[in-house]
Enzyme design. Structure first.
Site, short mmCIF file in Angstrom:
data_model
loop_
_atom_site.label_atom_id
_atom_site.label_comp_id
_atom_site.label_asym_id
_atom_site.label_seq_id
_atom_site.Cartn_x
_atom_site.Cartn_y
_atom_site.Cartn_z
N ASP A 1 0.84 -1.21 0.00
CA ASP A 1 0.00 0.00 0.00
C ASP A 1 0.87 1.26 0.00
OD1 ASP A 1 -2.39 -1.65 0.38
OD2 ASP A 1 -1.52 -2.04 2.34
N HIS B 1 -4.66 -3.34 6.58
CA HIS B 1 -4.47 -3.61 5.14
C HIS B 1 -5.83 -4.01 4.58
CE1 HIS B 1 -3.10 -5.04 1.31
NE2 HIS B 1 -3.65 -6.21 1.55
P1 NAX Z 1 -2.62 -18.21 -4.06
O1 NAX Z 1 -4.00 -18.72 -3.89
O2 NAX Z 1 -2.01 -18.16 -5.42
O3 NAX Z 1 -1.64 -19.08 -3.16
C1 NAX Z 1 -1.90 -19.37 -1.83
C2 NAX Z 1 -1.18 -20.66 -1.52
O4 NAX Z 1 -1.33 -20.90 -0.13
C3 NAX Z 1 -1.75 -21.88 -2.24
O5 NAX Z 1 -0.70 -22.57 -2.91
C4 NAX Z 1 -2.39 -22.70 -1.14
O6 NAX Z 1 -2.26 -24.10 -1.37
C5 NAX Z 1 -1.55 -22.26 0.06
N1 NAX Z 1 -2.21 -22.43 1.35
C6 NAX Z 1 -3.51 -22.27 1.68
N2 NAX Z 1 -3.71 -22.54 2.97
C7 NAX Z 1 -2.50 -22.84 3.48
C8 NAX Z 1 -2.06 -23.25 4.75
N3 NAX Z 1 -2.93 -23.39 5.77
N4 NAX Z 1 -0.75 -23.50 4.94
C9 NAX Z 1 0.13 -23.40 3.92
N5 NAX Z 1 -0.24 -23.04 2.68
C10 NAX Z 1 -1.53 -22.77 2.45
O7 NAX Z 1 -2.60 -16.79 -3.35
P2 NAX Z 1 -1.53 -15.61 -3.50
O8 NAX Z 1 -1.92 -14.77 -4.65
O9 NAX Z 1 -0.16 -16.17 -3.44
O10 NAX Z 1 -1.87 -14.75 -2.19
C11 NAX Z 1 -1.62 -15.23 -0.89
C12 NAX Z 1 -2.24 -14.33 0.14
O11 NAX Z 1 -1.68 -13.03 0.07
C13 NAX Z 1 -3.75 -14.13 0.02
O12 NAX Z 1 -4.34 -14.23 1.30
C14 NAX Z 1 -3.87 -12.72 -0.47
O13 NAX Z 1 -5.10 -12.14 -0.07
C15 NAX Z 1 -2.72 -12.08 0.24
N6 NAX Z 1 -2.27 -10.79 -0.27
C16 NAX Z 1 -1.84 -9.88 0.63
C17 NAX Z 1 -1.35 -8.65 0.27
C18 NAX Z 1 -0.88 -7.66 1.29
O14 NAX Z 1 -0.53 -6.55 0.88
N7 NAX Z 1 -0.85 -7.96 2.57
C19 NAX Z 1 -1.32 -8.24 -1.16
C20 NAX Z 1 -1.39 -9.39 -2.11
C21 NAX Z 1 -2.28 -10.52 -1.70
O15 NAX Z 1 -3.59 -10.16 -2.03
#
Ligand code: NAX
Length: 328
Positions: free
Chosen positions: A159, A187
């Protein structure tokens, strides 16, 4: 030869992981002289795609990458880690209320906090990226009493970077000319990118951008809604820029902050600026030295900023209350 710094990454086979891991292995977190080891954590269905990512990591032959662990077992994954980057979480699906999302992810972060408590190095630092990242961080922190509260962070750097780039574009300067940009609060869409204390080439932003209406309106909403705009355009949520922001956050926490500047990250509130103690709240932060940071004190909060800060504080209090049953 320096001892490798061991970094755990959850959600390692996801989109953000795919950008993040290669940069960590390349030395982007701790510099070109510091070896690293990666503990890659996925849920069972993620382990197969993770194998492919690991093959690619191997194929890069990174000089600094000394060891890779792949696991769905949290006790193995967090064993002796110095940094934990908690990226994996369950995304919000159509029809899901915010409360449902908090509940589902709350359970994940309870388990991860406990596993960090049992296994990580006593001074392990954790950055939560997976959303809702402030409250996920609060839950994990509450479960890990052995680890100091100062070692828990939630990512708002994306952000900050977005806000700097918007201001630079409007003022016709380079984004590196924009400094002192604090994100306050959550966030989420209530976050407040504080232009009133930000600077462009050392001068107040308001001296360089006369359009107050834009600053108070479109600027803030563009930053707040940037994630949604990227999903609309790309068909997928921000990944490379999120990974980049995670790298920026850790680098900023291990490197003293430039004189007079600050960076944004969610930390456990100590009550500064009247923010309730214990909330994971994004503040202007200065890193004094690797492992020691402070909230920048004495910034002027005008009536406009106060209204915005109050709104994001109220949202975080609501989130905290919604997960009160999960707080250890
Ligand atoms: P993806 O859905 O591409 O990847 C997430 C991965 O996490 C998957 O491979 C899934 O198998 C794995 N996963 C799910 N539950 C799990 C667990 N309990 N233990 C270990 N692995 C697990 O998502 P991605 O685009 O990589 O985003 C990940 C997270 O970042 C999301 O929650 C998203 O909302 C968050 N974000 C946060 C941001 C921030 O600024 N704080 C910005 C970007 C993003 O939106």
């Amino acid at each position: 030869m320096k001892k490798p710094i061991r970094v755990a990454v959850t959600g390692a086979a996801g989109q953000i992981g795919y950008s993040l891991l290669f940069r960590i292995a390349n030395g982007d977190l701790f510099g070109p002289d510091q070896p690293v080891a990666l503990n890659l954590i996925e849920i069972e269905p993620g382990l197969e795609p993770l194998k492919g990512v690991v093959m690619e990591l191997e194929d890069c032959a990174f000089p600094l990458l000394k060891d890779i662990v792949q696991t769905s077992d949290l006790d193995v994954g967090f064993k002796d880690v110095d940094w934990a980057l908690l990226v994996g979480s369950v995304p919000r699906k159509a029809g899901m209320e915010r409360k449902d999302l908090l509940d589902i992810n709350g359970k994940i972060f309870t388990g991860q906090g406990q596993a960090i408590d049992r296994n990580a190095s006593p001074n392990c630092r954790t950055l939560v990226v997976g959303n809702p990242c402030n409250t996920n961080c609060l839950i994990a922190m509450s479960q890990a009493k052995r680890i100091p509260k100062e070692n828990w962070f939630a990512m708002t750097r994306l952000d900050e970077n977005r806000a700097k780039s918007q201001l630079a574009d409007k003022a016709g300067v380079h984004n590196s000319d924009v400094t002192n940009l604090a994100i306050w609060g959550n966030h989420s869409a209530t976050q407040y990118p504080d232009f009133t204390n930000a600077k462009i080439n050392g001068a107040a932003v308001t001296d360089k951008i006369a359009d107050q209406e834009w600053l108070q309106g479109e600027f803030i909403s563009t930053v707040q809604q940037r994630g949604a705009a990227i999903i609309k355009a790309r068909g997928a949520s921000s990944a490379a820029s999120a990974a980049n922001a995670a790298i920026d956050t850790v680098r900023s926490l291990v490197t003293p902050t430039a004189e007079g500047d600050w960076h944004s990250v969610g930390v456990c509130s100590d009550g500064s600026y009247g923010i309730p103690e214990g909330l994971i709240y994004s503040f202007p932060i200065r890193t004094v030295e690797d492992g020691k940071w402070e909230v920048v004190q004495g910034l002027e909060i005008d009536a406009f900023s106060k209204g915005k800060i109050d709104a994001t504080t109220a949202e975080l209090e609501e989130e905290r209350d919604a997960v009160s049953g999960l707080l250890g």
